[in-house]
Design a protein around this motif. Structure first.
Motif, PDB file in Angstrom:
ATOM      1  N   THR A  10       0.866  -1.172   0.000  1.00 41.75           N
ATOM      2  CA  THR A  10       0.000   0.000   0.000  1.00 41.75           C
ATOM      3  C   THR A  10       0.902   1.221   0.000  1.00 41.75           C
ATOM      4  OG1 THR A  10      -0.158   0.321   2.394  1.00 41.75           O
ATOM      5  CG2 THR A  10      -1.674  -1.291   1.406  1.00 41.75           C
ATOM      6  N   ALA A  11       0.318   2.394   0.001  1.00 41.07           N
ATOM      7  CA  ALA A  11       1.117   3.624   0.001  1.00 41.07           C
ATOM      8  C   ALA A  11       1.906   3.791   1.297  1.00 41.07           C
ATOM      9  CB  ALA A  11       0.201   4.827  -0.210  1.00 41.07           C
ATOM     10  N   THR A  12       1.478   3.147   2.367  1.00 40.36           N
ATOM     11  CA  THR A  12       2.113   3.387   3.672  1.00 40.36           C
ATOM     12  C   THR A  12       2.797   2.181   4.284  1.00 40.36           C
ATOM     13  OG1 THR A  12       0.012   2.965   4.777  1.00 40.36           O
ATOM     14  CG2 THR A  12       0.528   5.263   4.248  1.00 40.36           C
ATOM     15  N   ALA A  13       2.522   0.971   3.813  1.00 37.70           N
ATOM     16  CA  ALA A  13       3.118  -0.215   4.423  1.00 37.70           C
ATOM     17  C   ALA A  13       3.007  -1.404   3.478  1.00 37.70           C
ATOM     18  CB  ALA A  13       2.421  -0.548   5.740  1.00 37.70           C
ATOM     19  N   THR A  14       3.768  -2.445   3.800  1.00 37.76           N
ATOM     20  CA  THR A  14       3.742  -3.676   3.015  1.00 37.76           C
ATOM     21  C   THR A  14       3.508  -4.848   3.953  1.00 37.76           C
ATOM     22  OG1 THR A  14       5.248  -2.805   1.344  1.00 37.76           O
ATOM     23  CG2 THR A  14       5.107  -5.198   1.519  1.00 37.76           C
ATOM     24  N   LEU A  15       2.579  -5.718   3.552  1.00 33.44           N
ATOM     25  CA  LEU A  15       2.385  -6.987   4.236  1.00 33.44           C
ATOM     26  C   LEU A  15       3.057  -8.044   3.379  1.00 33.44           C
ATOM     27  CD1 LEU A  15       1.185  -8.810   6.420  1.00 33.44           C
ATOM     28  CD2 LEU A  15      -0.905  -8.931   5.030  1.00 33.44           C
ATOM     29  N   ALA A  16       4.126  -8.620   3.907  1.00 38.41           N
ATOM     30  CA  ALA A  16       4.834  -9.690   3.210  1.00 38.41           C
ATOM     31  C   ALA A  16       4.339 -11.021   3.768  1.00 38.41           C
ATOM     32  CB  ALA A  16       6.339  -9.545   3.426  1.00 38.41           C
ATOM     33  N   ILE A  17       4.166 -11.985   2.897  1.00 45.84           N
ATOM     34  CA  ILE A  17       3.713 -13.305   3.313  1.00 45.84           C
ATOM     35  C   ILE A  17       4.674 -14.324   2.717  1.00 45.84           C
ATOM     36  CG2 ILE A  17       1.823 -14.973   3.272  1.00 45.84           C
ATOM     37  CD1 ILE A  17      -0.098 -12.574   2.926  1.00 45.84           C
ATOM     38  N   GLY A  18       5.261 -15.129   3.601  1.00 46.23           N
ATOM     39  CA  GLY A  18       6.215 -16.135   3.152  1.00 46.23           C
ATOM     40  C   GLY A  18       5.806 -17.519   3.603  1.00 46.23           C
ATOM     41  N   SER A  19       6.155 -18.495   2.810  1.00 44.53           N
ATOM     42  CA  SER A  19       5.875 -19.876   3.196  1.00 44.53           C
ATOM     43  C   SER A  19       6.901 -20.315   4.238  1.00 44.53           C
ATOM     44  CB  SER A  19       5.927 -20.809   1.984  1.00 44.53           C
ATOM     45  OG  SER A  19       7.273 -21.094   1.647  1.00 44.53           O
ATOM     46  N   THR A  20       6.587 -21.399   4.921  1.00 40.62           N
ATOM     47  CA  THR A  20       7.514 -21.918   5.926  1.00 40.62           C
ATOM     48  C   THR A  20       8.866 -22.272   5.305  1.00 40.62           C
ATOM     49  OG1 THR A  20       6.505 -24.096   5.620  1.00 40.62           O
ATOM     50  CG2 THR A  20       5.742 -22.788   7.485  1.00 40.62           C
TER      51      THR A  20
END
Length: 134
Positions: A40-50
């Motif tokens: 987003t303009a203000t933050a990032t949600l990163a999602i990683g696999s195990t």
């Protein structure tokens, strides 16, 4: 220093990315089959696999094991987010239906498919709108 992102580790990356895409309306950018980001303009949600944990320190992060962090998203209309998730039959456990909090935010608290607490909120009072720069 810049705060860049929050990373969530999961056993089912497709399911969790799909949930956040639906909930936020933001499309994920996939770097590999094991890593995606919702920016987003203000933050990032990163999602990683195990599988990505072993690259850092094997066993250092465990999926679906958080009970102390709340991911928060400011949205235009928290009630619309709630309706969207209900209508889509998303795998979320609602902890608190949309409620106006004493500090002026209308808030929806839920658990994502991995059990992480997520707060979607909309500033609704003049004070909250002023405080959050709306």
């Amino acid at each position: 220093m810049d705060f860049v992102s929050i990373r969530v580790i999961t056993d089912d990356i497709a399911r969790l990315v799909g949930f956040y895409e639906r909930a936020t309306g933001v499309g994920a950018r996939w770097a590999t089959d094991d890593f995606a980001e919702l920016r987003t303009a203000t933050a990032t949600l990163a999602i990683g696999s195990t599988r990505t944990v072993a690259m850092f320190a094997p066993g250092a992060a465990r999926p679906a094991d958080n009970r102390s962090v709340i991911l928060e998203f400011r949205v235009r209309d928290v009630d619309a987010v709630h309706r969207n998730l209900v209508d889509a039959g998303c795998a979320a456990q609602f902890v608190q239906e949309p409620t106006t909090m004493p500090w002026g935010n209308r808030s929806l608290l839920l658990r994502d498919p991995d059990g992480h607490l997520v707060n979607f909120f909309t500033p609704v009072t003049e004070e909250a709108i002023a405080r959050l720069g709306e």
